[in-house]
Design a protein around this motif. Structure first.
Motif, PDB file in Angstrom:
ATOM      1  N   GLY A   1       0.815  -1.194   0.000  1.00 34.87           N
ATOM      2  CA  GLY A   1       0.000   0.000   0.000  1.00 34.87           C
ATOM      3  C   GLY A   1       0.852   1.248   0.000  1.00 34.87           C
ATOM      4  O   GLY A   1       2.081   1.190  -0.143  1.00 34.87           O
ATOM      5  N   LEU A   2       0.199   2.389   0.190  1.00 31.88           N
ATOM      6  CA  LEU A   2       0.920   3.660   0.120  1.00 31.88           C
ATOM      7  C   LEU A   2       1.977   3.798   1.208  1.00 31.88           C
ATOM      8  O   LEU A   2       2.964   4.517   1.023  1.00 31.88           O
ATOM      9  N   ASN A   3       1.790   3.127   2.324  1.00 30.92           N
ATOM     10  CA  ASN A   3       2.812   3.188   3.366  1.00 30.92           C
ATOM     11  C   ASN A   3       4.153   2.641   2.885  1.00 30.92           C
ATOM     12  O   ASN A   3       5.212   3.045   3.382  1.00 30.92           O
ATOM     13  N   ASP A   4       4.131   1.724   1.933  1.00 34.94           N
ATOM     14  CA  ASP A   4       5.386   1.192   1.417  1.00 34.94           C
ATOM     15  C   ASP A   4       6.151   2.243   0.619  1.00 34.94           C
ATOM     16  O   ASP A   4       7.389   2.223   0.583  1.00 34.94           O
ATOM     17  N   LEU A   5       5.435   3.171  -0.003  1.00 29.56           N
ATOM     18  CA  LEU A   5       6.117   4.301  -0.643  1.00 29.56           C
ATOM     19  C   LEU A   5       6.777   5.183   0.406  1.00 29.56           C
ATOM     20  O   LEU A   5       7.897   5.665   0.211  1.00 29.56           O
ATOM     21  N   LEU A   6       6.070   5.392   1.513  1.00 32.80           N
ATOM     22  CA  LEU A   6       6.659   6.198   2.589  1.00 32.80           C
ATOM     23  C   LEU A   6       7.902   5.527   3.164  1.00 32.80           C
ATOM     24  O   LEU A   6       8.930   6.177   3.385  1.00 32.80           O
ATOM     25  N   ARG A   7       7.834   4.243   3.390  1.00 27.76           N
ATOM     26  CA  ARG A   7       8.989   3.535   3.940  1.00 27.76           C
ATOM     27  C   ARG A   7      10.150   3.545   2.951  1.00 27.76           C
ATOM     28  O   ARG A   7      11.315   3.548   3.348  1.00 27.76           O
ATOM     29  N   GLY A   8       9.822   3.570   1.673  1.00 29.51           N
ATOM     30  CA  GLY A   8      10.862   3.588   0.655  1.00 29.51           C
ATOM     31  C   GLY A   8      11.643   4.884   0.612  1.00 29.51           C
ATOM     32  O   GLY A   8      12.753   4.923   0.076  1.00 29.51           O
ATOM     33  N   ILE A   9      11.077   5.953   1.149  1.00 31.35           N
ATOM     34  CA  ILE A   9      11.814   7.227   1.205  1.00 31.35           C
ATOM     35  C   ILE A   9      12.217   7.547   2.652  1.00 31.35           C
ATOM     36  O   ILE A   9      12.370   8.707   3.027  1.00 31.35           O
ATOM     37  N   ASP A  10      12.311   6.487   3.446  1.00 37.03           N
ATOM     38  CA  ASP A  10      12.749   6.624   4.843  1.00 37.03           C
ATOM     39  C   ASP A  10      11.808   7.486   5.678  1.00 37.03           C
ATOM     40  O   ASP A  10      12.245   8.208   6.576  1.00 37.03           O
ATOM     41  N   ARG A  11      10.505   7.396   5.362  1.00 37.12           N
ATOM     42  CA  ARG A  11       9.510   8.076   6.196  1.00 37.12           C
ATOM     43  C   ARG A  11       8.661   7.035   6.928  1.00 37.12           C
ATOM     44  O   ARG A  11       7.438   7.113   6.961  1.00 37.12           O
ATOM     45  N   ASP A  12       9.371   6.097   7.552  1.00 35.11           N
ATOM     46  CA  ASP A  12       8.681   5.118   8.385  1.00 35.11           C
ATOM     47  C   ASP A  12       7.866   5.809   9.471  1.00 35.11           C
ATOM     48  O   ASP A  12       6.829   5.292   9.911  1.00 35.11           O
TER      49      ASP A  12
ATOM     50  N   GLU B   1       2.780   6.596  11.895  1.00 34.23           N
ATOM     51  CA  GLU B   1       1.877   7.595  12.472  1.00 34.23           C
ATOM     52  C   GLU B   1       0.468   7.461  11.908  1.00 34.23           C
ATOM     53  O   GLU B   1      -0.512   7.417  12.663  1.00 34.23           O
ATOM     54  N   ILE B   2       0.333   7.391  10.583  1.00 34.99           N
ATOM     55  CA  ILE B   2      -1.005   7.306   9.991  1.00 34.99           C
ATOM     56  C   ILE B   2      -1.670   5.989  10.364  1.00 34.99           C
ATOM     57  O   ILE B   2      -2.885   5.937  10.605  1.00 34.99           O
ATOM     58  N   THR B   3      -0.892   4.913  10.466  1.00 34.15           N
ATOM     59  CA  THR B   3      -1.466   3.623  10.852  1.00 34.15           C
ATOM     60  C   THR B   3      -2.009   3.680  12.274  1.00 34.15           C
ATOM     61  O   THR B   3      -3.130   3.233  12.538  1.00 34.15           O
ATOM     62  N   ALA B   4      -1.237   4.232  13.199  1.00 31.10           N
ATOM     63  CA  ALA B   4      -1.686   4.332  14.592  1.00 31.10           C
ATOM     64  C   ALA B   4      -2.915   5.237  14.707  1.00 31.10           C
ATOM     65  O   ALA B   4      -3.854   4.945  15.470  1.00 31.10           O
ATOM     66  N   GLU B   5      -2.937   6.315  13.947  1.00 31.61           N
ATOM     67  CA  GLU B   5      -4.070   7.242  14.004  1.00 31.61           C
ATOM     68  C   GLU B   5      -5.339   6.609  13.451  1.00 31.61           C
ATOM     69  O   GLU B   5      -6.435   6.802  13.994  1.00 31.61           O
TER      70      GLU B   5
ATOM     71  N   SER C   1       5.118  14.605   1.187  1.00 27.58           N
ATOM     72  CA  SER C   1       6.228  13.664   1.018  1.00 27.58           C
ATOM     73  C   SER C   1       6.089  12.839  -0.250  1.00 27.58           C
ATOM     74  O   SER C   1       7.082  12.519  -0.912  1.00 27.58           O
ATOM     75  N   LEU C   2       4.847  12.486  -0.609  1.00 30.74           N
ATOM     76  CA  LEU C   2       4.612  11.659  -1.793  1.00 30.74           C
ATOM     77  C   LEU C   2       4.155  12.471  -2.994  1.00 30.74           C
ATOM     78  O   LEU C   2       3.832  11.905  -4.036  1.00 30.74           O
ATOM     79  N   SER C   3       4.141  13.790  -2.873  1.00 28.71           N
ATOM     80  CA  SER C   3       3.713  14.688  -3.964  1.00 28.71           C
ATOM     81  C   SER C   3       2.328  14.321  -4.479  1.00 28.71           C
ATOM     82  O   SER C   3       2.079  14.261  -5.684  1.00 28.71           O
ATOM     83  N   LEU C   4       1.411  14.073  -3.543  1.00 23.40           N
ATOM     84  CA  LEU C   4       0.058  13.663  -3.897  1.00 23.40           C
ATOM     85  C   LEU C   4      -0.836  14.884  -4.118  1.00 23.40           C
ATOM     86  O   LEU C   4      -0.713  15.897  -3.433  1.00 23.40           O
ATOM     87  N   ALA C   5      -1.749  14.745  -5.068  1.00 25.05           N
ATOM     88  CA  ALA C   5      -2.659  15.841  -5.400  1.00 25.05           C
ATOM     89  C   ALA C   5      -3.831  15.886  -4.433  1.00 25.05           C
ATOM     90  O   ALA C   5      -4.225  14.878  -3.838  1.00 25.05           O
ATOM     91  N   ALA C   6      -4.403  17.073  -4.292  1.00 25.43           N
ATOM     92  CA  ALA C   6      -5.640  17.282  -3.540  1.00 25.43           C
ATOM     93  C   ALA C   6      -6.743  17.646  -4.520  1.00 25.43           C
ATOM     94  O   ALA C   6      -6.471  18.091  -5.635  1.00 25.43           O
ATOM     95  N   PRO C   7      -7.999  17.452  -4.144  1.00 25.52           N
ATOM     96  CA  PRO C   7      -9.098  17.833  -5.041  1.00 25.52           C
ATOM     97  C   PRO C   7      -9.073  19.329  -5.336  1.00 25.52           C
ATOM     98  O   PRO C   7      -8.791  20.139  -4.458  1.00 25.52           O
ATOM     99  N   ASN C   8      -9.377  19.682  -6.569  1.00 24.51           N
ATOM    100  CA  ASN C   8      -9.469  21.102  -6.909  1.00 24.51           C
ATOM    101  C   ASN C   8     -10.560  21.785  -6.103  1.00 24.51           C
ATOM    102  O   ASN C   8     -10.442  22.957  -5.741  1.00 24.51           O
TER     103      ASN C   8
END
Length: 416
Positions: free
Chosen positions: A319-330, A335-339, A402-409
């Motif tokens: 999932g998307l958390n694996d992208l975070l871990r891949g850029i050393d943002r474990d 944090e998002i998992t615990a929340e 961190s992941l350069s993700l877009a937000a809704p217009n």
């Protein structure tokens, strides 16, 4: 007010342990364009290959099972409501139709935050690639006109392909199956039980047909939108880069922030949000999403669960958390998992259940304090808003950056 309903469908992926990826060499700004090979060790992939691998797991493990499940539940709903229409005063058949609606609704609520591709909008600020507007034919929340539905039913009319979205779909079916008032719109000559059941049967058939259409547009042997998704940056007609598909997913996931958190929780609790009318009273239970069936909390749970699954993966997928871990943002992944765990655990243990908890709010200040400092002492519905806001702030802030993700217009400049 009907008695509150139990959660009929437990979290389909109960806090799945993610498959750990060690992708220290991932380059999120890279555009390799090379062909991803399922036999290639993950550690050997970088940039777009990693993104595509994660998109594929999300498509195969989340989108397709959920779409197939809803299609099956919509068929069951269609059959149950048709049987109810054949004998509208039979309490057993009506109860069976209500149960089928609950199961179909919970299944759809898992898909609500995934409005991209054929389910998504074809035009407008948040139009999405491959959008075919199918979601609004299945469920048009918050748009619903119960008195139009009642009037159409009383005139022996039925749902058709051209029916207005606010007079059909799962929202209309809730009204028709759970309303207990004899003349809810003061028509003088209200619809009879038989007329309501017949209109409900036509609405259920329409939901079934659109559910099948949506599934077939994704199926590899149908429209194969799954293939477009899985080949982003390679042969996909809609996504020239895997990041474009991730952006479409991110825009869709903002549903949990703007619809689940704001419209489904802040609005009825009286906490309020921008662009929503303030409550004239301490809380506004009449604004609950599924008040007649008492299942508003179940809807919220399904929305949050799919968000959790997209980040953590299911069935040993990524999932998307694996992208975070891949850029050393474990740290952000943890944090998002615990929340999100905190939100789901609060929903599981809420006493009273969410719909009744909104009715029980008696102190506006205590509610505001409860969302600012969620905990066991806070009003339960208000604390739920607080827990979800914490998670959504992490998503729309540091994770999106961190992941350069877009937000809704449509959410530009919105800081709720």
């Amino acid at each position: 007010m009907p008695a509150s309903s139990a959660v009929l469908v437990k979290k389909r992926h109960q806090f799945t342990t993610i498959a750990t990826l060690v992708i220290s060499s991932i380059l999120l700004s890279a555009c390799s364009g090379s062909d991803s090979n399922n036999n290639t060790p993950v550690e050997d992939l970088v940039g777009d290959d990693v993104r595509r691998l994660i998109l594929t797991d999300i498509g195969d493990d989340i989108f397709m099972p959920a779409l197939r499940d809803f299609s099956a539940k919509a068929q069951t709903l269609d059959l149950a409501v048709t049987e109810h229409a054949g004998s509208p005063t039979d309490a057993t058949l009506k109860n069976a139709a209500q149960l089928a609606w609950r199961e179909a609704m919970h299944s759809w609520q898992y898909l609500e935050p995934l409005q991209l591709g054929p389910a998504g909008l074809s035009t407008g600020l948040d139009g999405t690639r491959g959008g075919a507007d199918l979601r609004s034919d299945i469920y048009s929340f918050p748009l619903l006109n119960t008195c139009t539905i009642e009037e159409l039913a009383s005139n022996d009319l039925s749902v058709s392909e051209g029916s207005a979205a606010n007079a059909t779909g799962l929202g209309a079916l809730e009204f028709l199956l759970f309303n207990e008032q004899s003349d809810p719109c003061s028509l003088g000559t209200p619809a009879t039980a038989a007329q309501r059941a017949n209109y409900a049967a036509s609405a259920a058939l329409r939901v079934h047909n659109v559910a099948d259409d949506l599934l077939q547009r994704w199926e590899p042997d149908g429209g194969n939108f799954l293939g477009e998704w899985n080949t982003a940056g390679l042969t996909s007609e809609f996504y020239s880069l895997p990041q474009n598909a991730l952006n479409a997913l991110s825009v869709a996931l903002f549903y949990v922030d703007k619809a689940t958190k704001d419209v489904k929780i802040a609005n009825p609790t009286g906490i309020g949000a921008s662009d929503l009318p303030a409550c004239d009273t301490i809380s506004c239970p009449e604004r609950l999403e599924s008040r007649l069936s008492g299942s508003s909390g179940d809807n919220i749970q399904a929305n949050v669960q799919v968000f959790y699954d997209v980040f953590n993966g299911v069935d040993n997928g990524r999932g998307l958390n694996d992208l975070l871990r891949g850029i050393d943002r474990d740290d952000l992944a943890d944090e998002i998992t615990a929340e999100l765990d905190a939100v789901l655990e609060h929903l599981d243990t809420m006493q009273p259940q969410f719909d009744l908890a909104v009715e029980a709010i008696t102190d506006a200040d205590a509610c505001i304090n409860g969302t600012a400092n969620p905990g066991p002492e806070a009003p339960a519905a208000c604390a739920l808003h607080g827990y979800l806001k914490i998670a959504m702030d992490t998503f729309r802030g540091p994770i999106a950056a961190s992941l350069s993700l877009a937000a809704p217009n449509s959410a530009a400049g919105d800081n709720d």
